[in-house]
Write a protein that holds these residues in place. Sequence first.
Motif, PDB file in Angstrom:
ATOM      1  N   TYR A   1       0.824  -1.197   0.000  1.00  0.00           N
ATOM      2  CA  TYR A   1       0.000   0.000   0.000  1.00  0.00           C
ATOM      3  C   TYR A   1       0.865   1.257   0.000  1.00  0.00           C
ATOM      4  CZ  TYR A   1      -4.410  -2.433   0.418  1.00  0.00           C
ATOM      5  OH  TYR A   1      -5.514  -3.205   0.156  1.00  0.00           O
ATOM      6  N   TYR A   2       0.241   2.387   0.210  1.00  0.00           N
ATOM      7  CA  TYR A   2       0.847   3.685  -0.001  1.00  0.00           C
ATOM      8  C   TYR A   2       0.897   4.490   1.291  1.00  0.00           C
ATOM      9  CZ  TYR A   2      -4.208   4.056  -0.316  1.00  0.00           C
ATOM     10  OH  TYR A   2      -5.552   3.913  -0.072  1.00  0.00           O
ATOM     11  N   GLY A   3       1.614   5.587   1.234  1.00  0.00           N
ATOM     12  CA  GLY A   3       1.562   6.590   2.285  1.00  0.00           C
ATOM     13  C   GLY A   3       0.721   7.765   1.815  1.00  0.00           C
ATOM     14  N   GLY A   4       0.260   8.567   2.763  1.00  0.00           N
ATOM     15  CA  GLY A   4      -0.543   9.732   2.395  1.00  0.00           C
ATOM     16  C   GLY A   4      -0.925  10.520   3.618  1.00  0.00           C
ATOM     17  N   PRO A   5      -1.714  11.568   3.435  1.00  0.00           N
ATOM     18  CA  PRO A   5      -2.136  12.379   4.580  1.00  0.00           C
ATOM     19  C   PRO A   5      -2.942  11.572   5.579  1.00  0.00           C
ATOM     20  CG  PRO A   5      -2.608  13.484   2.507  1.00  0.00           C
ATOM     21  CD  PRO A   5      -2.226  12.082   2.170  1.00  0.00           C
ATOM     22  N   ASN A   6      -2.765  11.888   6.864  1.00  0.00           N
ATOM     23  CA  ASN A   6      -3.604  11.300   7.888  1.00  0.00           C
ATOM     24  C   ASN A   6      -5.037  11.754   7.645  1.00  0.00           C
ATOM     25  OD1 ASN A   6      -4.338   9.961  10.227  1.00  0.00           O
ATOM     26  ND2 ASN A   6      -2.645  10.793  11.401  1.00  0.00           N
ATOM     27  N   HIS A   7      -5.984  10.908   7.953  1.00  0.00           N
ATOM     28  CA  HIS A   7      -7.376  11.203   7.632  1.00  0.00           C
ATOM     29  C   HIS A   7      -8.176  11.525   8.886  1.00  0.00           C
ATOM     30  CE1 HIS A   7      -7.069   9.855   3.410  1.00  0.00           C
ATOM     31  NE2 HIS A   7      -6.101   9.115   3.913  1.00  0.00           N
ATOM     32  N   ALA A   8      -9.012  12.520   8.787  1.00  0.00           N
ATOM     33  CA  ALA A   8      -9.777  12.977   9.953  1.00  0.00           C
ATOM     34  C   ALA A   8     -11.025  12.138  10.162  1.00  0.00           C
ATOM     35  CB  ALA A   8     -10.162  14.446   9.771  1.00  0.00           C
ATOM     36  N   TYR A   9     -10.829  10.831  10.274  1.00  0.00           N
ATOM     37  CA  TYR A   9     -11.928   9.924  10.538  1.00  0.00           C
ATOM     38  C   TYR A   9     -11.454   8.873  11.526  1.00  0.00           C
ATOM     39  CZ  TYR A   9     -13.760  11.839   6.195  1.00  0.00           C
ATOM     40  OH  TYR A   9     -14.197  12.678   5.215  1.00  0.00           O
ATOM     41  N   PRO A  10     -12.342   8.381  12.379  1.00  0.00           N
ATOM     42  CA  PRO A  10     -11.954   7.260  13.246  1.00  0.00           C
ATOM     43  C   PRO A  10     -11.740   6.011  12.412  1.00  0.00           C
ATOM     44  CG  PRO A  10     -14.307   7.682  13.413  1.00  0.00           C
ATOM     45  CD  PRO A  10     -13.729   8.802  12.586  1.00  0.00           C
ATOM     46  N   VAL A  11     -10.789   5.183  12.818  1.00  0.00           N
ATOM     47  CA  VAL A  11     -10.550   3.931  12.109  1.00  0.00           C
ATOM     48  C   VAL A  11     -11.561   2.902  12.580  1.00  0.00           C
ATOM     49  CG1 VAL A  11      -8.115   4.417  11.856  1.00  0.00           C
ATOM     50  CG2 VAL A  11      -8.886   3.121  13.829  1.00  0.00           C
ATOM     51  N   PRO A  12     -11.802   1.846  11.780  1.00  0.00           N
ATOM     52  CA  PRO A  12     -12.733   0.804  12.202  1.00  0.00           C
ATOM     53  C   PRO A  12     -12.241   0.100  13.469  1.00  0.00           C
ATOM     54  CG  PRO A  12     -12.231   0.639   9.859  1.00  0.00           C
ATOM     55  CD  PRO A  12     -11.278   1.626  10.453  1.00  0.00           C
ATOM     56  N   ALA A  13     -13.144  -0.695  14.050  1.00  0.00           N
ATOM     57  CA  ALA A  13     -12.788  -1.446  15.251  1.00  0.00           C
ATOM     58  C   ALA A  13     -11.602  -2.345  14.973  1.00  0.00           C
ATOM     59  CB  ALA A  13     -13.982  -2.282  15.699  1.00  0.00           C
ATOM     60  N   GLY A  14     -10.715  -2.459  15.928  1.00  0.00           N
ATOM     61  CA  GLY A  14      -9.520  -3.275  15.747  1.00  0.00           C
ATOM     62  C   GLY A  14      -8.332  -2.566  16.353  1.00  0.00           C
TER      63      GLY A  14
END
Length: 306
Positions: A42-55
């Motif tokens: 996969y790739y790198g990119g900007p951090n995203h302003a969303y919560p990640v899924p459970a885990g």
Amino acid sequence: MGEPTLRDRIELYYATVPLGFADAEEFGPLRLFVRKGEGAPYYGGPNHAYPVPAGPAPVSAGSASGGPAAGSASSGPVGTGITAADIARVRARQRELGVAESFEWLAEVTPSLRALVEAAGLPVAERPLMVLDPHHPLPPQPLPEGVTIQVLDADDPGLPAVLALPRLAFADVGTAVGPAGRVELAAVAEKLVADGTVETIRPTLLTGHKVLAAAFAPDGTPLAAGHYHPARGITEIGGIGTLPTARRQGLGAAVMAALATHAREHGVHTVFLAYAEAAVARIYARLGFRPAGTTLLIADQPARGQ
């Protein structure tokens, strides 16, 4: 808060879909998805302003404990305060992992990142996006006599050849009829069985993380194929390719329409895609897709993990 915009939904998709196959490592305002097992990186990119899924929570780069990062994915605006040093840290980690130094992001969301990436010596390519109008009817597209479209199961005997097809299609870019056909397809399929690629893909089909469809000739040879990965009611359709000897018959458009219809029937409300050629965009426009921004990525980087 109002309804999320189309741009929000695409950002959410890019932040979510890799987590089915990869761990997220945080580098300040950047994030790198690190593949858990075999498959394209996969790739790198900007951090995203969303919560990640459970885990498991994303881990901070260099954390000996592997605990949560100092800031979660919801800790601030997307791509805030990215510096050349942040990019260098991600690239160093990619070199440590032995994967390509690849980045991917939405141009309109993080416009400042392009100049920083190019200043670091990485060439940037543009991939315009299109989204399917959710109200646009999508009837099945015409097919040559005897050709059928099927969604593949994990144990489908045609799986090796279907996975081999994009290798030939993308090695001979464009829409013109080319020389590669059944013989070349069989040779590539054998290689994908031998190197374990086919076995790597089977679990993603079993779990529904990936949907793969192909147009088959009457003798069972796949002539065109494509896939999508659904996440939170959103998906990007990708990998649409036609066997070079079978081009100019509308097969790619028929597979695209079949995948979009399948996605809609299985709870996906936002269907988008990226393209590289204007001729292809015109085909998608006839199916009901409209412009929806631009993805930026490192030129010639490997296809995103699947």
